[in-house]
Design a protein around this motif. Structure first.
Motif, PDB file in Angstrom:
ATOM      1  N   SER A  95     -18.959  37.625  36.049  1.00  0.00           N
ATOM      2  CA  SER A  95     -19.207  36.962  37.325  1.00  0.00           C
ATOM      3  C   SER A  95     -19.488  38.016  38.387  1.00  0.00           C
ATOM      4  CB  SER A  95     -18.038  36.058  37.741  1.00  0.00           C
ATOM      5  OG  SER A  95     -16.889  36.807  38.023  1.00  0.00           O
ATOM      6  N   GLU A 102     -18.791  31.765  39.877  1.00  0.00           N
ATOM      7  CA  GLU A 102     -18.749  31.184  38.546  1.00  0.00           C
ATOM      8  C   GLU A 102     -18.835  32.269  37.481  1.00  0.00           C
ATOM      9  OE1 GLU A 102     -21.085  27.061  39.635  1.00  0.00           O
ATOM     10  OE2 GLU A 102     -21.005  27.798  37.596  1.00  0.00           O
TER      11      GLU A 102
ATOM     12  N   HIS B  33     -12.754  24.672  36.764  1.00  0.00           N
ATOM     13  CA  HIS B  33     -14.095  24.707  36.172  1.00  0.00           C
ATOM     14  C   HIS B  33     -14.246  23.593  35.145  1.00  0.00           C
ATOM     15  CE1 HIS B  33     -15.063  29.047  37.331  1.00  0.00           C
ATOM     16  NE2 HIS B  33     -13.776  28.951  37.612  1.00  0.00           N
ATOM     17  N   SER B  45     -21.357  26.777  32.307  1.00  0.00           N
ATOM     18  CA  SER B  45     -20.515  26.316  33.393  1.00  0.00           C
ATOM     19  C   SER B  45     -21.220  25.180  34.116  1.00  0.00           C
ATOM     20  CB  SER B  45     -20.222  27.468  34.353  1.00  0.00           C
ATOM     21  OG  SER B  45     -19.445  27.024  35.442  1.00  0.00           O
ATOM     22  N   MET B  48     -17.749  24.447  39.377  1.00  0.00           N
ATOM     23  CA  MET B  48     -16.544  25.131  39.820  1.00  0.00           C
ATOM     24  C   MET B  48     -16.177  24.497  41.154  1.00  0.00           C
ATOM     25  SD  MET B  48     -15.795  29.148  40.652  1.00  0.00           S
ATOM     26  CE  MET B  48     -16.719  29.137  42.175  1.00  0.00           C
TER      27      MET B  48
END
Lengths: 114, 112
Positions: A95, A102, B33, B45, B48
């Motif tokens: 990250s 994220e 997350h 992902s 978040m």
């Protein structure tokens, strides 16, 4: 741009041998994480690097596991004297910073210890 | 008891259905997350969040900090949504590191 890359994608090794797994984070990302996903189990944290700070090694399961991050970029996870219970998918994530950003995951290395 | 609990563990739906996956956690967090893991193993992902609600396309994630609960919703589900959905919480900023603690995942199968 390029994402997180890991090598090798698959590794088969004999019990007792040492293995090295490599992670190339996204360029410019200062935080790097290693996780492990054992068969049929969830993900677990192993180790975390942030910049030049001392790594958080609290998730490493034994002293056979170690990791380095050279030059604030590439990281290597080393498992010495591998055991069958080390068989898992090892995932790396990076990250931009450690707070508020994220995590981007690599494709993982599937390790099989025979 | 795990620090992060997801429900259900498995979910089968018909294409077009509205889907909800729940996540409860028992520790203090700085963020939560939602991750998606496809059969090939790659993890993406999705969200978040640390408060309120976020929306991306057909996906909506909400979090209630007081109740320590988050939900992931999928509207107009499609077979390509079939994957494992993982809830993960991030430790508070003031603690060392930003490690994620993961739920066990929810296997979603959407049938055509």
């Amino acid at each position: 741009g390029a994402g997180v890359s890991q090598s090798p994608s698959n590794k088969v090794t004999e019990k007792g041998k040492d293995v090295e797994l490599r992670c190339d984070p996204i360029s410019g990302h200062t935080a790097l994480y290693w996780y492990r996903q054992s068969l049929g189990q969830g993900l677990e944290f192993l180790i975390y690097f942030q910049g030049n700070s001392a790594p958080d090694k609290s998730g490493l399961p034994s002293d056979r596991f170690s990791a380095e991050r050279t030059g604030g970029s590439v990281s290597t996870l080393t498992i010495q004297r591998t055991q069958q219970e080390d068989s898992a998918v090892y995932l790396c994530a990076s990250s931009y910073r450690d707070r508020g950003y994220e995590q981007y995951f690599g494709p993982g290395t599937r390790l099989t210890v025979t | 008891k795990n620090e992060v609990e997801q429900s259900p563990q498995n979910l089968t739906a018909q294409e077009g259905e509205f889907i909800t996956i729940n996540c409860s956690y028992s520790v203090g967090i700085s963020a939560l997350h939602w991750l998606q893991q496809h059969p090939g193993g790659g993890i993406v992902s999705l969200f978040m969040l640390s408060s309120g609600k976020k929306k991306h396309g057909r996906l909506i994630a909400t979090i209630n900090i007081q109740e320590k609960h988050s939900s992931l919703h999928i509207t107009a589900s499609h077979p390509r949504d079939s994957a494992v959905y993982i809830c993960a919480v991030r430790s508070p900023w003031e603690t060392s590191g930003s490690r994620l603690t993961f739920g066990e995942g929810t296997q979603l199968t959407v049938n055509p």
